[in-house]
Design an enzyme around this catalytic site. Structure first.
Site, PDB file in Angstrom:
ATOM      1  N   ASN A  40       0.793  -1.231   0.000  1.00 18.29           N
ATOM      2  CA  ASN A  40       0.000   0.000   0.000  1.00 18.29           C
ATOM      3  C   ASN A  40       0.825   1.281   0.000  1.00 18.29           C
ATOM      4  O   ASN A  40       0.452   2.278   0.612  1.00 18.29           O
ATOM      5  CB  ASN A  40      -0.974   0.018   1.193  1.00 18.29           C
ATOM      6  CG  ASN A  40      -1.947  -1.137   1.148  1.00 18.29           C
ATOM      7  OD1 ASN A  40      -1.815  -2.097   1.893  1.00 18.29           O
ATOM      8  ND2 ASN A  40      -2.917  -1.046   0.255  1.00 18.29           N
ATOM      9  N   LYS A 128       0.607 -12.688  -2.197  1.00 20.08           N
ATOM     10  CA  LYS A 128       1.422 -11.803  -3.029  1.00 20.08           C
ATOM     11  C   LYS A 128       2.822 -11.670  -2.465  1.00 20.08           C
ATOM     12  O   LYS A 128       3.825 -11.771  -3.191  1.00 20.08           O
ATOM     13  CB  LYS A 128       0.748 -10.441  -3.150  1.00 20.08           C
ATOM     14  CG  LYS A 128       1.460  -9.486  -4.112  1.00 20.08           C
ATOM     15  CD  LYS A 128       2.297  -8.474  -3.374  1.00 20.08           C
ATOM     16  CE  LYS A 128       2.928  -7.463  -4.315  1.00 20.08           C
ATOM     17  NZ  LYS A 128       3.669  -6.410  -3.596  1.00 20.08           N
ATOM     18  N   HIS A 148      -2.064  -3.817  -9.773  1.00 19.79           N
ATOM     19  CA  HIS A 148      -1.808  -3.502 -11.185  1.00 19.79           C
ATOM     20  C   HIS A 148      -2.012  -4.732 -12.063  1.00 19.79           C
ATOM     21  O   HIS A 148      -2.730  -4.691 -13.069  1.00 19.79           O
ATOM     22  CB  HIS A 148      -0.376  -2.995 -11.382  1.00 19.79           C
ATOM     23  CG  HIS A 148      -0.122  -1.617 -10.867  1.00 19.79           C
ATOM     24  ND1 HIS A 148      -0.872  -0.516 -11.246  1.00 19.79           N
ATOM     25  CD2 HIS A 148       0.816  -1.145 -10.007  1.00 19.79           C
ATOM     26  CE1 HIS A 148      -0.399   0.555 -10.641  1.00 19.79           C
ATOM     27  NE2 HIS A 148       0.614   0.202  -9.882  1.00 19.79           N
TER      28      HIS A 148
END
Length: 236
Positions: A40, A128, A148
């Site tokens: 983030n 991730k 993305h």
């Protein structure tokens, strides 16, 4: 799906080139902590936080003696300091408790799924982050999926998924051999420069002709300066 990914990967390479990699793979513990810090926020701020943390210690062992609030202050530039400090401290405590040392090298001989399953047991580490260890530290043919990558692959029509983890699970067995790093990195560049969350620059996107996005934007706007710094390829 594999042929779609091959086609997109080649178009991205034609446009951006093959992303450079360090000759020596970084330490997996460095990568996982860098990835935690990257959550983030942008790569530049997370790298500043990573360097701040490294400059305040001689080794990761020193972090165990720091209070969470101290870690939080050191990494504040990355944002979400309390959350990230807890995740880092928890990871290091667990490694010391269960493996007797602060290292992830024991994972090298394990399969991709085994590495993922073990790492996500640590609070604050998701798929991730774990997949970044596989790609950047172990050079596995695994493509991490952030916002993305998730956004682009759904817009293009490679997948129809509701979140990054589902996208990761959909594509993980379809990545062409040796393509994961270039595919991942060039998708990040595409997401930053062209396929942005709002007002994507479809009018100059290098993969527009293979994209099924129904809300393509062909209104030309003034280009902004791009940030092409990538955190995980900079960690040594």
């Amino acid at each position: 799906m594999k042929k779609q990914i091959e086609r997109i990967n080649q178009l991205l390479i034609n446009h951006f080139g093959i992303p450079e990699r360090q000759k020596k793979l970084p330490d997996p513990l460095d990568i996982i902590i860098g990835t935690i810090l990257s959550q983030n926020t942008n790569d530049k701020n997370s790298y500043k936080a990573y360097l701040n943390l490294k400059s305040n210690i001689n080794s990761w062992e020193d972090v165990l003696s720091l209070k969470t609030s101290q870690i939080e202050r050191i990494i504040k530039v990355a944002g979400l300091g309390k959350q990230k400090a807890k995740a880092i401290k928890n990871l290091l405590k667990n490694l010391k408790k269960y493996h007797g040392k602060l290292s992830l090298t024991h994972l090298k001989k394990k399969s991709d799924d085994e590495v993922l399953d073990e790492l996500i047991l640590h609070k604050g580490i998701g798929v991730k982050t774990a997949s970044c260890v596989l790609l950047f530290a172990f050079d596995r043919n695994v493509c991490p999926v952030d916002t993305h990558v998730h956004r682009i692959l759904n817009r293009v029509g490679v997948v129809e998924t509701s979140n990054p983890e589902k996208t990761f699970n959909e594509i993980k067995s379809h990545i062409p051999k040796g393509a994961a790093h270039s595919f991942h990195t060039n998708l990040l560049r595409l997401g930053r420069e062209y396929c942005t969350p709002t007002n994507p620059k479809c009018y100059e996107c290098p993969i527009e002709n293979v994209c099924n996005y129904k809300e393509k934007n062909f209104t030309i706007k003034k280009l902004t300066k791009q940030n092409n710094f990538f955190l995980l390829d900079s960690i040594k």
